[in-house]
Design a protein around this motif. Structure first.
Motif, PDB file in Angstrom:
ATOM      1  N   ALA A   2       4.715 -14.631  -2.289  1.00  0.00           N
ATOM      2  CA  ALA A   2       3.898 -14.150  -2.282  1.00  0.00           C
ATOM      3  C   ALA A   2       3.265 -12.934  -3.159  1.00  0.00           C
ATOM      4  O   ALA A   2       4.115 -12.127  -3.185  1.00  0.00           O
ATOM      5  CB  ALA A   2       3.121 -13.856  -0.693  1.00  0.00           C
ATOM      6  N   ASN A   3       2.422 -12.498  -3.565  1.00  0.00           N
ATOM      7  CA  ASN A   3       1.721 -11.305  -4.184  1.00  0.00           C
ATOM      8  C   ASN A   3       1.535  -9.746  -3.001  1.00  0.00           C
ATOM      9  O   ASN A   3       1.181 -10.405  -1.719  1.00  0.00           O
ATOM     10  CB  ASN A   3       0.374 -11.585  -5.113  1.00  0.00           C
ATOM     11  CG  ASN A   3       0.489 -12.386  -6.303  1.00  0.00           C
ATOM     12  OD1 ASN A   3       1.037 -12.330  -6.927  1.00  0.00           O
ATOM     13  ND2 ASN A   3      -0.940 -13.671  -6.008  1.00  0.00           N
ATOM     14  N   CYS A   4       1.758  -8.841  -3.376  1.00  0.00           N
ATOM     15  CA  CYS A   4       1.873  -7.769  -2.267  1.00  0.00           C
ATOM     16  C   CYS A   4       0.760  -7.759  -2.312  1.00  0.00           C
ATOM     17  O   CYS A   4       0.015  -7.205  -3.537  1.00  0.00           O
ATOM     18  CB  CYS A   4       2.768  -6.535  -3.308  1.00  0.00           C
ATOM     19  SG  CYS A   4       2.499  -5.511  -2.385  1.00  0.00           S
ATOM     20  N   LYS A   5       0.153  -7.138  -1.569  1.00  0.00           N
ATOM     21  CA  LYS A   5      -0.717  -6.078  -0.739  1.00  0.00           C
ATOM     22  C   LYS A   5      -1.051  -5.549  -0.026  1.00  0.00           C
ATOM     23  O   LYS A   5      -1.717  -4.392   0.291  1.00  0.00           O
ATOM     24  CB  LYS A   5      -1.730  -7.139   0.318  1.00  0.00           C
ATOM     25  CG  LYS A   5      -1.098  -8.868  -0.508  1.00  0.00           C
ATOM     26  CD  LYS A   5      -2.876  -9.381  -1.112  1.00  0.00           C
ATOM     27  CE  LYS A   5      -3.259 -10.642  -1.112  1.00  0.00           C
ATOM     28  NZ  LYS A   5      -3.216 -10.860  -2.919  1.00  0.00           N
ATOM     29  N   LEU A   6       0.337  -4.770   0.004  1.00  0.00           N
ATOM     30  CA  LEU A   6       0.331  -3.386   0.176  1.00  0.00           C
ATOM     31  C   LEU A   6       0.121  -1.611  -0.643  1.00  0.00           C
ATOM     32  O   LEU A   6      -0.149  -2.552  -1.761  1.00  0.00           O
ATOM     33  CB  LEU A   6       2.389  -2.837   0.443  1.00  0.00           C
ATOM     34  CG  LEU A   6       2.639  -4.019   1.549  1.00  0.00           C
ATOM     35  CD1 LEU A   6       4.034  -3.995   1.297  1.00  0.00           C
ATOM     36  CD2 LEU A   6       1.846  -3.891   2.846  1.00  0.00           C
ATOM     37  N   SER A   7      -0.190  -1.185  -0.093  1.00  0.00           N
ATOM     38  CA  SER A   7      -0.500   0.250  -0.689  1.00  0.00           C
ATOM     39  C   SER A   7       0.643   0.944  -1.751  1.00  0.00           C
ATOM     40  O   SER A   7      -0.165   1.740  -2.232  1.00  0.00           O
ATOM     41  CB  SER A   7      -1.245   1.363   0.176  1.00  0.00           C
ATOM     42  OG  SER A   7       0.448   1.769   1.189  1.00  0.00           O
ATOM     43  N   HIS A   8       1.550   0.596  -1.365  1.00  0.00           N
ATOM     44  CA  HIS A   8       2.592   0.992  -2.279  1.00  0.00           C
ATOM     45  C   HIS A   8       2.689   1.086  -4.149  1.00  0.00           C
ATOM     46  O   HIS A   8       2.777   1.345  -5.016  1.00  0.00           O
ATOM     47  CB  HIS A   8       4.237   1.211  -2.106  1.00  0.00           C
ATOM     48  CG  HIS A   8       4.641  -0.284  -2.031  1.00  0.00           C
ATOM     49  ND1 HIS A   8       5.417  -1.244  -0.983  1.00  0.00           N
ATOM     50  CD2 HIS A   8       4.094  -1.469  -2.706  1.00  0.00           C
ATOM     51  CE1 HIS A   8       5.177  -2.270  -1.565  1.00  0.00           C
ATOM     52  NE2 HIS A   8       5.197  -2.300  -2.478  1.00  0.00           N
ATOM     53  N   ARG A   9       1.464  -0.640  -4.073  1.00  0.00           N
ATOM     54  CA  ARG A   9       1.143  -0.440  -4.630  1.00  0.00           C
ATOM     55  C   ARG A   9       0.722   0.757  -6.173  1.00  0.00           C
ATOM     56  O   ARG A   9       0.313   0.481  -7.224  1.00  0.00           O
ATOM     57  CB  ARG A   9       0.430  -1.886  -5.322  1.00  0.00           C
ATOM     58  CG  ARG A   9       0.708  -3.174  -4.791  1.00  0.00           C
ATOM     59  CD  ARG A   9       0.380  -4.076  -4.762  1.00  0.00           C
ATOM     60  NE  ARG A   9      -1.153  -3.854  -3.681  1.00  0.00           N
ATOM     61  CZ  ARG A   9      -2.285  -4.498  -4.130  1.00  0.00           C
ATOM     62  NH1 ARG A   9      -2.378  -5.618  -5.201  1.00  0.00           N
ATOM     63  NH2 ARG A   9      -3.022  -4.315  -3.225  1.00  0.00           N
ATOM     64  N   TYR A  10      -0.136   1.342  -5.471  1.00  0.00           N
ATOM     65  CA  TYR A  10      -0.980   2.311  -6.557  1.00  0.00           C
ATOM     66  C   TYR A  10      -0.307   3.937  -6.182  1.00  0.00           C
ATOM     67  O   TYR A  10      -0.793   4.777  -5.901  1.00  0.00           O
ATOM     68  CB  TYR A  10      -2.268   2.434  -5.497  1.00  0.00           C
ATOM     69  CG  TYR A  10      -2.743   1.191  -5.521  1.00  0.00           C
ATOM     70  CD1 TYR A  10      -3.292   0.467  -6.887  1.00  0.00           C
ATOM     71  CD2 TYR A  10      -3.273   0.189  -4.995  1.00  0.00           C
ATOM     72  CE1 TYR A  10      -4.144  -0.355  -7.008  1.00  0.00           C
ATOM     73  CE2 TYR A  10      -3.391  -0.922  -4.738  1.00  0.00           C
ATOM     74  CZ  TYR A  10      -4.317  -1.759  -6.345  1.00  0.00           C
ATOM     75  OH  TYR A  10      -4.794  -2.622  -6.564  1.00  0.00           O
ATOM     76  N   ASP A  11       0.736   3.835  -5.276  1.00  0.00           N
ATOM     77  CA  ASP A  11       2.088   5.240  -5.280  1.00  0.00           C
ATOM     78  C   ASP A  11       1.852   5.594  -6.703  1.00  0.00           C
ATOM     79  O   ASP A  11       2.679   4.833  -7.182  1.00  0.00           O
ATOM     80  CB  ASP A  11       2.894   4.769  -4.310  1.00  0.00           C
ATOM     81  CG  ASP A  11       3.110   6.365  -3.938  1.00  0.00           C
ATOM     82  OD1 ASP A  11       3.862   7.075  -4.975  1.00  0.00           O
ATOM     83  OD2 ASP A  11       4.068   6.158  -2.613  1.00  0.00           O
ATOM     84  N   THR A  12       1.656   6.878  -6.990  1.00  0.00           N
ATOM     85  CA  THR A  12       1.671   7.934  -8.196  1.00  0.00           C
ATOM     86  C   THR A  12       3.420   8.003  -8.725  1.00  0.00           C
ATOM     87  O   THR A  12       3.906   8.451  -9.749  1.00  0.00           O
ATOM     88  CB  THR A  12       1.218   8.698  -8.155  1.00  0.00           C
ATOM     89  OG1 THR A  12       1.501  10.151  -6.926  1.00  0.00           O
ATOM     90  CG2 THR A  12      -0.440   8.815  -8.095  1.00  0.00           C
TER      91      THR A  12
END
Length: 85
Positions: A2-12
């Motif tokens: 699936a496509n990841c929807k977790l907020s870690h995608r935006y972790d700097t």
């Protein structure tokens, strides 16, 4: 996967990872570096050997993980998991 929807995608934390266009095979492209990091971290905490499992990682082309190398993210997470709390 699936496509990841977790907020870690935006972790700097992923900003400085090198970009990668590795084409593992048609089903392995664009694996989420955030998911890879978490997998590595959890493997270290569970005292599992360092061995990324790309097959279970979700895909992501969003945010900070876009085009980032999941193997490097995994190793970063594994190293973080080895540090004492």
């Amino acid at each position: 996967m699936a496509n990841c929807k977790l907020s870690h995608r935006y972790d700097t934390i992923f900003q400085n990872l090198p970009e990668s266009q590795k084409f593992y095979d048609k089903t392995e492209r664009h694996k989420c570096a955030g998911c890879a990091y978490e997998q590595g971290y959890n493997h270290a905490k569970s005292k599992m050997p360092r061995n990324i499992d790309l097959d279970v990682l979700d895909k992501s082309q969003a945010g900070e993980v876009r085009h980032k190398d999941p193997t490097i993210a995994y190793n970063l997470g594994y190293d973080a998991g080895l540090r004492p709390e």
